[in-house]
Design a protein around this motif. Structure first.
Motif, short mmCIF file in Angstrom:
data_model
loop_
_atom_site.label_atom_id
_atom_site.label_comp_id
_atom_site.label_asym_id
_atom_site.label_seq_id
_atom_site.Cartn_x
_atom_site.Cartn_y
_atom_site.Cartn_z
N GLU A 15 0.82 -1.22 0.00
CA GLU A 15 0.00 0.00 0.00
C GLU A 15 0.85 1.27 0.00
O GLU A 15 0.44 2.29 -0.54
N ALA A 16 1.99 1.21 0.64
CA ALA A 16 2.82 2.41 0.83
C ALA A 16 3.49 2.83 -0.47
O ALA A 16 3.89 1.99 -1.28
N THR A 17 3.61 4.13 -0.66
CA THR A 17 4.36 4.66 -1.80
C THR A 17 5.72 5.20 -1.36
O THR A 17 6.55 5.55 -2.19
N LYS A 18 5.94 5.27 -0.04
CA LYS A 18 7.20 5.75 0.50
C LYS A 18 7.65 4.80 1.61
O LYS A 18 6.83 4.15 2.25
N ALA A 19 8.97 4.78 1.85
CA ALA A 19 9.52 3.93 2.91
C ALA A 19 10.57 4.70 3.70
O ALA A 19 11.28 5.54 3.14
N LEU A 20 10.66 4.41 4.98
CA LEU A 20 11.65 5.03 5.87
C LEU A 20 12.44 3.93 6.56
O LEU A 20 11.85 3.06 7.22
N VAL A 21 13.76 3.96 6.37
CA VAL A 21 14.67 3.03 7.04
C VAL A 21 15.20 3.74 8.29
O VAL A 21 15.81 4.82 8.19
N MET A 22 14.98 3.14 9.47
CA MET A 22 15.34 3.78 10.74
C MET A 22 16.42 2.95 11.43
O MET A 22 16.25 1.75 11.68
N LEU A 23 17.54 3.61 11.76
CA LEU A 23 18.71 2.91 12.30
C LEU A 23 19.00 3.37 13.73
O LEU A 23 19.28 4.55 13.98
N HIS A 24 18.92 2.43 14.66
CA HIS A 24 19.10 2.76 16.09
C HIS A 24 20.56 2.99 16.45
O HIS A 24 21.48 2.63 15.71
N GLY A 25 20.76 3.59 17.61
CA GLY A 25 22.10 3.87 18.10
C GLY A 25 22.69 2.71 18.89
O GLY A 25 22.03 1.70 19.14
N ASN A 81 21.77 -2.22 2.91
CA ASN A 81 21.63 -2.40 1.47
C ASN A 81 20.56 -3.45 1.15
O ASN A 81 19.78 -3.30 0.21
N ASP A 82 20.52 -4.52 1.95
CA ASP A 82 19.50 -5.56 1.76
C ASP A 82 18.10 -5.01 1.99
O ASP A 82 17.16 -5.34 1.27
N VAL A 83 17.96 -4.18 3.03
CA VAL A 83 16.66 -3.58 3.32
C VAL A 83 16.22 -2.69 2.16
O VAL A 83 15.06 -2.73 1.73
N VAL A 84 17.15 -1.90 1.64
CA VAL A 84 16.83 -1.03 0.50
C VAL A 84 16.40 -1.87 -0.71
O VAL A 84 15.42 -1.55 -1.40
N ALA A 85 17.13 -2.96 -0.96
CA ALA A 85 16.77 -3.84 -2.08
C ALA A 85 15.38 -4.44 -1.88
O ALA A 85 14.59 -4.54 -2.84
N ASP A 86 15.06 -4.83 -0.65
CA ASP A 86 13.73 -5.37 -0.34
C ASP A 86 12.65 -4.33 -0.61
O ASP A 86 11.57 -4.65 -1.14
N ILE A 87 12.92 -3.09 -0.23
CA ILE A 87 11.96 -2.00 -0.45
C ILE A 87 11.76 -1.78 -1.95
O ILE A 87 10.63 -1.67 -2.43
N GLU A 88 12.87 -1.71 -2.68
CA GLU A 88 12.76 -1.50 -4.13
C GLU A 88 12.01 -2.64 -4.80
O GLU A 88 11.26 -2.43 -5.76
N ALA A 89 12.16 -3.85 -4.27
CA ALA A 89 11.48 -5.01 -4.85
C ALA A 89 9.95 -4.91 -4.71
O ALA A 89 9.22 -5.55 -5.46
N THR A 90 9.48 -4.09 -3.77
CA THR A 90 8.03 -3.90 -3.62
C THR A 90 7.50 -2.83 -4.56
O THR A 90 6.30 -2.56 -4.57
N GLY A 91 8.39 -2.20 -5.32
CA GLY A 91 7.96 -1.19 -6.28
C GLY A 91 8.18 0.24 -5.84
O GLY A 91 7.86 1.18 -6.56
N ILE A 92 8.73 0.44 -4.62
CA ILE A 92 9.01 1.80 -4.14
C ILE A 92 10.35 2.25 -4.72
O ILE A 92 11.36 1.56 -4.57
N LYS A 93 10.35 3.38 -5.39
CA LYS A 93 11.56 3.86 -6.05
C LYS A 93 12.50 4.55 -5.06
O LYS A 93 12.08 5.02 -4.02
N LYS A 94 13.77 4.64 -5.46
CA LYS A 94 14.79 5.25 -4.59
C LYS A 94 14.39 6.65 -4.13
O LYS A 94 14.64 7.04 -2.99
N GLU A 95 13.76 7.44 -5.04
CA GLU A 95 13.42 8.81 -4.65
C GLU A 95 12.33 8.87 -3.59
O GLU A 95 12.06 9.94 -3.05
N ASN A 96 11.74 7.72 -3.28
CA ASN A 96 10.75 7.65 -2.21
C ASN A 96 11.23 6.84 -1.02
O ASN A 96 10.42 6.43 -0.18
N ILE A 97 12.54 6.59 -0.96
CA ILE A 97 13.14 5.90 0.19
C ILE A 97 13.88 6.94 1.03
O ILE A 97 14.69 7.71 0.53
N TYR A 98 13.57 6.93 2.32
CA TYR A 98 14.13 7.88 3.29
C TYR A 98 14.93 7.10 4.33
O TYR A 98 14.65 5.93 4.59
N PHE A 99 15.88 7.80 4.95
CA PHE A 99 16.73 7.19 5.98
C PHE A 99 16.76 8.09 7.20
O PHE A 99 16.77 9.31 7.07
#
Length: 207
Positions: A15-25, A81-99
């Protein structure tokens, strides 16, 4: 080494058109960093929070020689990188991936995007800088094509020297990122409300 363990929240990836990758400390957890999402206008995002093995992405300071933090550092970058690849595989483009990352996660965020520069949705580094005993520009390739990046930090900070933040901003800017850098006097090693407001306006475009 890190095994890929990712906690997902927010919208389903179908359903999502955007994704956010969140990295803990260091010492934090995927659940901790996901808690930040309630302060961000990301209701339409799929959220991905990888969990570091033993709650630490790499054992030593981010200012150590990279070889001293191996194989953990390369493993951490590979997880992202694996998480980003998984996101792209769902159809979400790089310009809609946030970190977004805090502290050790902020360093990992900046290191990852600098090594894979592209037009991303945006990146947020709450107290972090590029990784290494010095900055290894040869590791950084690509063009951010105007990607907005926010870096906030305290002066002083017990873990992240201001000069490394300044140097990181300069390199990301050279790579055509639109960097907003905010240095807060004696903020401490934390995230403040002004930083949240800044990223909501600059990165997530709260409307």
């Amino acid at each position: 080494m890190h095994t890929k363990q990712v906690i997902k929240a927010g919208k389903q990836t179908g359903e999502a058109t955007k994704a956010l990758v969140m990295l803990h400390g260091r010492g934090g957890s995927a659940e901790d960093i996901l808690g930040l999402a309630q302060h961000l206008p990301v209701n339409d995002f799929a959220l991905f929070a990888p969990q570091a093995t033993n709650n630490t992405w790499y054992p030593y300071s981010f200012l150590a020689a990279p070889k001293d933090n191996e194989p953990w550092l390369s493993g951490a970058l590979a997880v992202v990188n694996d998480v980003v690849a998984d996101i792209e595989a769902t159809g979400i483009k790089k310009e809609n991936i946030y970190f977004l990352g805090f502290s050790q996660g902020a360093c990992l965020t900046l290191e990852y995007v600098a090594r894979h520069a592209s037009r991303f949705g945006g990146a947020v580094a709450f107290t972090g800088g590029l990784i290494g005993d010095q900055i290894y520009k040869e590791n950084y390739t690509g063009d951010f094509a105007g990607t907005p990046i926010f870096i906030g930090t305290s002066d002083p900070d017990p873990h992240v020297p201001v000069d490394r933040v300044l140097a990181s901003t300069a390199i990301l800017t050279e790579m055509n990122a639109q960097v907003t850098q905010k240095i807060y006097k004696n903020m401490g090693h934390t995230i403040n409300q002004d930083e949240i407001s800044q990223v909501n306006d600059l990165i997530f475009k709260e409307s």
